[in-house]
Write a protein that holds these residues in place. Sequence first.
Motif, PDB file in Angstrom:
ATOM      1  N   GLU A  36       0.873  -1.105  -0.163  1.00 35.27           N
ATOM      2  CA  GLU A  36       0.101  -0.186   0.005  1.00 35.27           C
ATOM      3  C   GLU A  36       0.826   1.197   0.096  1.00 35.27           C
ATOM      4  OE1 GLU A  36      -2.615  -0.209   3.294  1.00 35.27           O
ATOM      5  OE2 GLU A  36      -3.836  -1.906   2.586  1.00 35.27           O
ATOM      6  N   LEU A  37       1.769   1.356   0.707  1.00 42.07           N
ATOM      7  CA  LEU A  37       2.666   2.436   0.813  1.00 42.07           C
ATOM      8  C   LEU A  37       3.388   2.718  -0.266  1.00 42.07           C
ATOM      9  CD1 LEU A  37       4.167   1.984   4.476  1.00 42.07           C
ATOM     10  CD2 LEU A  37       2.560   3.534   3.601  1.00 42.07           C
ATOM     11  N   GLN A  38       3.952   1.420  -0.890  1.00 45.18           N
ATOM     12  CA  GLN A  38       4.712   1.357  -2.270  1.00 45.18           C
ATOM     13  C   GLN A  38       3.754   1.822  -3.295  1.00 45.18           C
ATOM     14  OE1 GLN A  38       6.655  -2.237  -3.359  1.00 45.18           O
ATOM     15  NE2 GLN A  38       8.019  -1.399  -4.798  1.00 45.18           N
ATOM     16  N   GLY A  39       2.560   1.424  -3.453  1.00 47.12           N
ATOM     17  CA  GLY A  39       1.473   2.073  -4.311  1.00 47.12           C
ATOM     18  C   GLY A  39       1.338   3.610  -4.232  1.00 47.12           C
ATOM     19  N   GLN A  40       1.484   4.350  -3.167  1.00 40.90           N
ATOM     20  CA  GLN A  40       1.095   5.542  -2.849  1.00 40.90           C
ATOM     21  C   GLN A  40       2.542   6.379  -3.474  1.00 40.90           C
ATOM     22  OE1 GLN A  40       0.460   6.433   1.242  1.00 40.90           O
ATOM     23  NE2 GLN A  40      -1.297   5.400   1.194  1.00 40.90           N
ATOM     24  N   ASP A  41       3.447   5.981  -3.444  1.00 43.05           N
ATOM     25  CA  ASP A  41       4.821   6.495  -3.929  1.00 43.05           C
ATOM     26  C   ASP A  41       4.934   6.322  -5.407  1.00 43.05           C
ATOM     27  OD1 ASP A  41       5.265   7.329  -1.320  1.00 43.05           O
ATOM     28  OD2 ASP A  41       6.445   5.625  -1.174  1.00 43.05           O
ATOM     29  N   MET A  42       4.632   5.190  -6.056  1.00 38.64           N
ATOM     30  CA  MET A  42       4.771   4.882  -7.361  1.00 38.64           C
ATOM     31  C   MET A  42       3.747   4.066  -7.710  1.00 38.64           C
ATOM     32  SD  MET A  42       8.084   2.375  -7.137  1.00 38.64           S
ATOM     33  CE  MET A  42       9.048   3.795  -6.468  1.00 38.64           C
ATOM     34  N   SER A  43       3.409   3.659  -9.172  1.00 40.65           N
ATOM     35  CA  SER A  43       2.362   2.824  -9.655  1.00 40.65           C
ATOM     36  C   SER A  43       2.986   1.493  -9.646  1.00 40.65           C
ATOM     37  CB  SER A  43       1.982   3.266 -10.949  1.00 40.65           C
ATOM     38  OG  SER A  43       3.159   3.234 -11.862  1.00 40.65           O
ATOM     39  N   LEU A  44       2.238   0.590  -9.231  1.00 40.25           N
ATOM     40  CA  LEU A  44       2.577  -0.736  -8.799  1.00 40.25           C
ATOM     41  C   LEU A  44       2.357  -1.585 -10.202  1.00 40.25           C
ATOM     42  CD1 LEU A  44       1.172  -1.973  -5.594  1.00 40.25           C
ATOM     43  CD2 LEU A  44       3.380  -1.222  -5.902  1.00 40.25           C
ATOM     44  N   SER A  45       3.098  -2.480 -10.517  1.00 39.28           N
ATOM     45  CA  SER A  45       2.927  -3.282 -11.901  1.00 39.28           C
ATOM     46  C   SER A  45       1.694  -4.210 -11.648  1.00 39.28           C
ATOM     47  CB  SER A  45       4.052  -4.351 -12.084  1.00 39.28           C
ATOM     48  OG  SER A  45       4.144  -5.184 -11.150  1.00 39.28           O
ATOM     49  N   SER A  46       1.034  -4.716 -12.863  1.00 39.18           N
ATOM     50  CA  SER A  46      -0.183  -5.258 -12.773  1.00 39.18           C
ATOM     51  C   SER A  46      -0.014  -6.758 -11.956  1.00 39.18           C
ATOM     52  CB  SER A  46      -0.376  -5.850 -14.118  1.00 39.18           C
ATOM     53  OG  SER A  46       0.471  -6.442 -14.824  1.00 39.18           O
ATOM     54  N   ASN A  47       1.097  -7.421 -11.845  1.00 39.53           N
ATOM     55  CA  ASN A  47       1.356  -8.716 -11.203  1.00 39.53           C
ATOM     56  C   ASN A  47       1.177  -8.334  -9.691  1.00 39.53           C
ATOM     57  OD1 ASN A  47       1.540 -10.156 -13.497  1.00 39.53           O
ATOM     58  ND2 ASN A  47       3.796  -9.815 -13.710  1.00 39.53           N
ATOM     59  N   ASP A  48       2.169  -7.156  -9.285  1.00 39.90           N
ATOM     60  CA  ASP A  48       1.909  -6.503  -7.963  1.00 39.90           C
ATOM     61  C   ASP A  48       0.794  -6.251  -7.543  1.00 39.90           C
ATOM     62  OD1 ASP A  48       4.648  -7.207  -7.751  1.00 39.90           O
ATOM     63  OD2 ASP A  48       5.112  -5.236  -8.226  1.00 39.90           O
ATOM     64  N   GLN A  49      -0.006  -5.562  -8.276  1.00 37.99           N
ATOM     65  CA  GLN A  49      -1.609  -5.330  -7.877  1.00 37.99           C
ATOM     66  C   GLN A  49      -2.480  -6.545  -7.895  1.00 37.99           C
ATOM     67  OE1 GLN A  49      -3.023  -2.718 -10.876  1.00 37.99           O
ATOM     68  NE2 GLN A  49      -1.671  -0.924 -10.381  1.00 37.99           N
ATOM     69  N   GLN A  50      -2.145  -7.416  -8.556  1.00 41.35           N
ATOM     70  CA  GLN A  50      -2.954  -8.738  -8.670  1.00 41.35           C
ATOM     71  C   GLN A  50      -2.610  -9.539  -7.245  1.00 41.35           C
ATOM     72  OE1 GLN A  50      -5.484  -9.552 -10.607  1.00 41.35           O
ATOM     73  NE2 GLN A  50      -5.805 -11.697  -9.598  1.00 41.35           N
TER      74      GLN A  50
END
Length: 367
Positions: A94-108
Amino acid sequence: MDALQELEKSQHIKVVDKLNGQFPVHLTVTDVDQYPEFINLISELSSFLTPDCISKHLQREHVQAEEAMRHERHSWLLNHILHNELHELEMYFELQGQDMSLSSNDQQFQKVLQECLTLSEIGDYFDYSSDPSSKVALLGLTHEDLALHSKYKKHLSSLQQKLIPEIEERLMKKCENLVSFYESQGNSESSKLMYARSSQLPALVEADIQKLEEEKKLLHEDTLKRDKQFWLYYQILLDSLRLLETLISKYRLKDQPEYDAFTSEWLIAKCDAMCLKIKLVELQVLCDTYTVETIQALATIRRHAEIAIKESEKEKTHRSRALQTYQSVGMGFDSIVEEFGRLKKELENKQWALKELEQTAEQKSAG
């Protein structure tokens, strides 16, 4: 006979040391002699009670219960650690998603992980009964029902393949940090060696705890020895006081009246001798002061003084008679005396004036 008494005393000392070591009591050899039945009772209790005065049967059950609780606690801690790591991993994404956009695999991966955690936490609320043997569940739902309706069930294998290494790596880092903190040294060693040392950390901590327990036990034993020594000294002090009291009452106070009588007689004799010495010194001073010549001189002075006193008395008598004669004249005596004084004074003045005139006339005739 003395050897038998010494043997009996040594046996009593052993019994006292044994009972004082087993129970929190402060027995003495005197207690063994005075209360043998009580000592026998405590000796019999030692076969049923622990040093903490707990039944040995209850102690065994307590140890078994502690072992079972330790096993359950270990299992719970393992699950709790894994649960916390999963939450931390979820928070990390969640914190990493706030700083940068996650890849599709990480989001999944994050969605599947969050869904699985949510379903797992919901399943904990199904077994709400405090009775472990109860099969009643909340709303009649079971863990199988949750697994059946999970839309990410097919992704569990891929989730585990990625999640397990990640969790192992995170736990390994924490173990390395614990080892570094415990040993207070840097992380200069290799990762494998640090992990190997971390696997020994529970044993090291357990050894330290056991060492502390042993030191605590030794400290307790030292405390018991100190208390025993204190009570021994206290008993010796009481015996010494009783012996001192006996000596005072039997010997000191018994002879005290006779000693006081002798002391009084000696003081009386000393006082009499002192009075005689003072009298002797007084006589010596008188002898040194009044010698033969001094006495003769004092006698001469006394005769002259007596003669002077007699003459003074005669003069006093003569004056008294003259005063009585003057007083017999009557009330005009004072005026006569005043007139006599005035005439005498005028006579003296005229004699002085006449003398001055004569001197003046002689000076003129000589000139």
